[in-house]
Design an enzyme around this catalytic site. Structure first.
Site, PDB file in Angstrom:
ATOM      1  CG  HIS A 115     -35.989  -5.180 -11.468  1.00 22.23           C
ATOM      2  ND1 HIS A 115     -34.773  -5.731 -11.794  1.00 22.23           N
ATOM      3  CD2 HIS A 115     -36.916  -5.930 -12.128  1.00 22.23           C
ATOM      4  CE1 HIS A 115     -34.959  -6.755 -12.613  1.00 22.23           C
ATOM      5  NE2 HIS A 115     -36.239  -6.911 -12.829  1.00 22.23           N
ATOM      6  CG  HIS A 129     -39.591  -8.184 -12.170  1.00 22.20           C
ATOM      7  ND1 HIS A 129     -39.257  -7.794 -13.451  1.00 22.20           N
ATOM      8  CD2 HIS A 129     -40.814  -7.647 -11.912  1.00 22.20           C
ATOM      9  CE1 HIS A 129     -40.245  -7.057 -13.952  1.00 22.20           C
ATOM     10  NE2 HIS A 129     -41.188  -6.951 -13.039  1.00 22.20           N
ATOM     11  CG  ASP A 136     -36.519 -12.689 -12.806  1.00 16.10           C
ATOM     12  OD1 ASP A 136     -37.339 -11.826 -12.420  1.00 16.10           O
ATOM     13  OD2 ASP A 136     -35.818 -12.547 -13.836  1.00 16.10           O
ATOM     14  CG  HIS A 137     -33.913  -9.640 -11.137  1.00 13.23           C
ATOM     15  ND1 HIS A 137     -32.781  -9.317 -11.831  1.00 13.23           N
ATOM     16  CD2 HIS A 137     -34.834 -10.027 -12.051  1.00 13.23           C
ATOM     17  CE1 HIS A 137     -33.025  -9.486 -13.134  1.00 13.23           C
ATOM     18  NE2 HIS A 137     -34.256  -9.909 -13.287  1.00 13.23           N
ATOM     19  CG  HIS A 191     -37.726  -4.445 -16.677  1.00 11.84           C
ATOM     20  ND1 HIS A 191     -38.229  -5.321 -17.612  1.00 11.84           N
ATOM     21  CD2 HIS A 191     -37.484  -5.196 -15.567  1.00 11.84           C
ATOM     22  CE1 HIS A 191     -38.287  -6.543 -17.079  1.00 11.84           C
ATOM     23  NE2 HIS A 191     -37.838  -6.486 -15.837  1.00 11.84           N
ATOM     24  CG  ASP A 239     -34.347  -7.942 -15.891  1.00 13.37           C
ATOM     25  OD1 ASP A 239     -33.219  -8.465 -15.919  1.00 13.37           O
ATOM     26  OD2 ASP A 239     -35.372  -8.550 -15.517  1.00 13.37           O
ATOM     27  CG  HIS A 248     -32.750 -12.243 -17.718  1.00 17.62           C
ATOM     28  ND1 HIS A 248     -33.451 -13.350 -17.320  1.00 17.62           N
ATOM     29  CD2 HIS A 248     -33.271 -11.199 -17.013  1.00 17.62           C
ATOM     30  CE1 HIS A 248     -34.373 -13.014 -16.421  1.00 17.62           C
ATOM     31  NE2 HIS A 248     -34.278 -11.702 -16.209  1.00 17.62           N
TER      32      HIS A 248
HETATM   33 FE    FE Z   1     -35.492 -10.538 -14.874  1.00 18.38          FE
HETATM   34 ZN    ZN Z   2     -37.243  -8.060 -14.452  1.00 17.30          ZN
END
Ligand code: FE
Ligand code: ZN
Length: 238
Positions: free
Chosen positions: A52, A54, A56-57, A109, A128, A166
């Site tokens: 996805h 985001h 942080d990915h 998400h 996530d 995570h």
């Molecule tokens: Fe994340």
């Molecule tokens: Zn995420």
């Protein structure tokens, strides 16, 4: 197939998937630690798979692409992810060294979130969406969508290994013990997870069997219960 966990940022896991001389970096939130882990194993990253949009990915994807990797990710989020070479949707297959994964559409998400299921290797990468003892926050979707995802994950064989994005398990376990105080499997796993985290050990991968027994979101009987539990967890100070 060999799977290597690469801790990135504060609590993300990127994953290296090695098979038959090829390497995939899944959800590289940062480039440097992922490239270093691949180099330490003597491999170059041929592909990047993204669950996805985001940051942080996807944060390390462009830097790794500059070193020659091809980037695959959700077609439904192509407008939010720079540099996608391959657009993926429900039912597509993608492979690493001949090992094939089926793409699942698992919105909730984010609106276009996907998972990667290696059907004949009892392995799924859930990003996530499904966490150990938890599920992703509902930023762009509904509890009904997430509940449908949970039903689908729960129907996988119990020995399926689940690799998520995570290390949230201790916080999730503390909430799970509140959501289902009579559930002995949750109480036992909370103790296990607490001990593991005290030793700085990772709690991932988990398995579908363990999640069926201890994940209050996977165990929600309907979307309404999942919605209540998700709202309670959002407010939970564990
Ligand atoms: Fe994340
Ligand atoms: Zn995420």
């Amino acid at each position: 197939m060999e799977i290597v966990r690469v801790p990135v940022l504060s609590d993300n896991y990127a994953w290296l998937i090695h098979h038959a001389g090829q390497t995939v970096a899944l959800d590289p939130g940062e480039a440097a630690p992922v490239a270093a882990a691949a180099a330490a194993r003597g491999g170059t990253i041929a592909q990047i798979w993204l669950t996805h949009w985001h940051p942080d990915h996807v944060g390390g994807a462009l830097a790794l692409k500059a070193d020659g990797a091809r980037v695959a990710g959700p077609a439904a989020e192509a407008d939010k992810i720079e540099g996608l070479d391959t657009l993926l949707a429900e039912g597509d297959t993608i492979s690493v060294g001949g090992a094939s994964a089926t793409v699942w559409s698992v919105p909730g998400h984010t609106a276009g979130h996907i998972a990667f299921h290696f059907d004949d290797r009892a392995t799924i990468f859930t990003g996530d969406t499904l966490f150990a003892m938890g599920c992703g926050r509902l930023f762009e979707g509904t509890a009904a969508q997430m509940h449908a995802n949970m039903r689908r994950f729960a129907a996988l064989p119990g020995d399926t290994r689940v690799y998520c994005g995570h290390e949230y398990t201790l916080s999730n376990a503390r909430y799970a013990a509140v959501a289902e105080p009579e559930n002995d499997a949750i109480i036992a796993r909370l103790a296990d997870v607490t001990a593991m985290r005290e030793q700085d050990e990772p709690t991932i991968p988990t398995t579908i069997a363990l999640e069926r027994a201890t994940n209050p979101f996977l165990r929600s009987v309907d979307a309404e219960e999942l919605a209540e539990r998700r709202a309670a967890k959002d407010a939970f100070k564990g």
